[in-house]
Every structure is written in structure tokens, then in C-alpha cells.
Design a protein around this motif. Sequence first.
Motif, PDB file in Angstrom:
ATOM      1  N   GLU A  40      -2.147  19.688 -10.575  1.00  0.00           N
ATOM      2  CA  GLU A  40      -3.146  19.654  -9.503  1.00  0.00           C
ATOM      3  C   GLU A  40      -3.744  18.259  -9.494  1.00  0.00           C
ATOM      4  O   GLU A  40      -4.511  17.896 -10.386  1.00  0.00           O
ATOM      5  CB  GLU A  40      -4.225  20.709  -9.731  1.00  0.00           C
ATOM      6  N   ASN A  68      -3.263  23.151  -4.695  1.00  0.00           N
ATOM      7  CA  ASN A  68      -3.403  24.604  -4.573  1.00  0.00           C
ATOM      8  C   ASN A  68      -4.669  24.975  -3.798  1.00  0.00           C
ATOM      9  O   ASN A  68      -4.895  26.141  -3.509  1.00  0.00           O
ATOM     10  CB  ASN A  68      -3.382  25.289  -5.945  1.00  0.00           C
ATOM     11  N   SER A 105      -0.070  25.026  -1.683  1.00  0.00           N
ATOM     12  CA  SER A 105       0.737  26.054  -2.332  1.00  0.00           C
ATOM     13  C   SER A 105       0.139  27.408  -1.954  1.00  0.00           C
ATOM     14  O   SER A 105      -0.988  27.713  -2.348  1.00  0.00           O
ATOM     15  CB  SER A 105       0.685  25.897  -3.854  1.00  0.00           C
ATOM     16  N   ARG A 117      -1.913  33.681  -8.006  1.00  0.00           N
ATOM     17  CA  ARG A 117      -2.601  32.472  -8.452  1.00  0.00           C
ATOM     18  C   ARG A 117      -3.728  32.751  -9.446  1.00  0.00           C
ATOM     19  O   ARG A 117      -4.285  31.827 -10.037  1.00  0.00           O
ATOM     20  CB  ARG A 117      -3.150  31.701  -7.245  1.00  0.00           C
ATOM     21  N   ASN A 126      -7.875  28.797   1.282  1.00  0.00           N
ATOM     22  CA  ASN A 126      -6.770  28.017   1.830  1.00  0.00           C
ATOM     23  C   ASN A 126      -6.726  28.092   3.351  1.00  0.00           C
ATOM     24  O   ASN A 126      -6.463  27.091   4.018  1.00  0.00           O
ATOM     25  CB  ASN A 126      -5.435  28.474   1.238  1.00  0.00           C
TER      26      ASN A 126
END
Length: 173
Positions: A40, A68, A105, A117, A126
Motif C-alpha cells: 500500500e 486499496n 483493489s 479485505r 471505495n
Amino acid sequence: MFGNLGLNLSVVSYGDIDNYKDGELIGTISPSDFLFTGGEPTLFKGFTGLVEFFRGSVKPYRFSLFTNGWWGLEGDFTIDSRNFNDFTEFMDFLTGAGFYRLILSIDGLGDDHDVIRGEKGLFQRNMNIIRYAKEKGVTVEVQSILNKRNINYIQEFLDYLKEYGVKMISLGV
């Protein structure tokens, strides 16, 4: 030169990153388009300093971020020692430095993504990031790994992301 493609490429090893100080390393590299990836990349000590280098450069750098999206929070969070009030402030910080492409992701819809996750609410964060990125004119792509939780609804997943304006979806197997 790289083969017969006529590309001039510079290679920087991971160990060189530790020697980075105030853009010294990046200033020696000829390409102007970068992809920050990792692990990350936003957890890399010095990430905000690297972005600041791009912000202050007279050379027109552009960069993409493969992440992410853990930072898609509504409240305060810190990257390095820099505090951001929310993810929109962080996105503004990035876009002011030449950020033009986001690769997230995302491994499934809703709770499936969160379970894969290991972080409740990550899928919705997201989606918030994607919406804001589109408002800012940032190209959005998604990287997804096919797995037993998402394999039975791939078309629904692809259609969902397309509705959000995702330009490219990479499926890993």
C-alpha cells in the motif's frame, strides 16, 4: 534504450527509495509518468513528501496510485505525519500534484469485498472515492482477484463498476 521500442527507461531499486530526500531521486529520472504501487503506497514513510515534490516541481510530472483505498474515510486520518480532514482533502492534495489515474483493489460487491479485505465498510469507502475521483476528472480503474466469493457474479460486478464510470477492470486469477 529498451529493445526496438525507442523507450528510455530508468530503473530505481527498492533500496534506492530509502535514499530519497526532497525529490533528489525522482529529479534524476527521465520519465514524467509514474505509478505508485506497493503493498500500500500510502503507508510508505515519505509518501506525502514524495507528493509534495511533484506539487512543487517545475517539470510536469503525472502519477497514478494503486491502492486499496483504506483512506476513503469521512473523518480525520493521518498519512506520514500529515493530517487530512477526510478523503476529499487527500484527493485534492493528490490532484494538485499531477495525480490523474486511480487504480483501486476491489474484490467483490458489498460485504464480500469487506470480508475478503478484512475491513468492514471498505467497499462503500471505495465507492465514495470513485465518485469523488470522477468529479475531479481522475481516471478510475479497478483490479480484482477472482475468488470463490465473487466468481458467481462477475457480470453483475463488472456492470456495477461500469455504472460508476470505471474505465478499466483487470481480473486476476
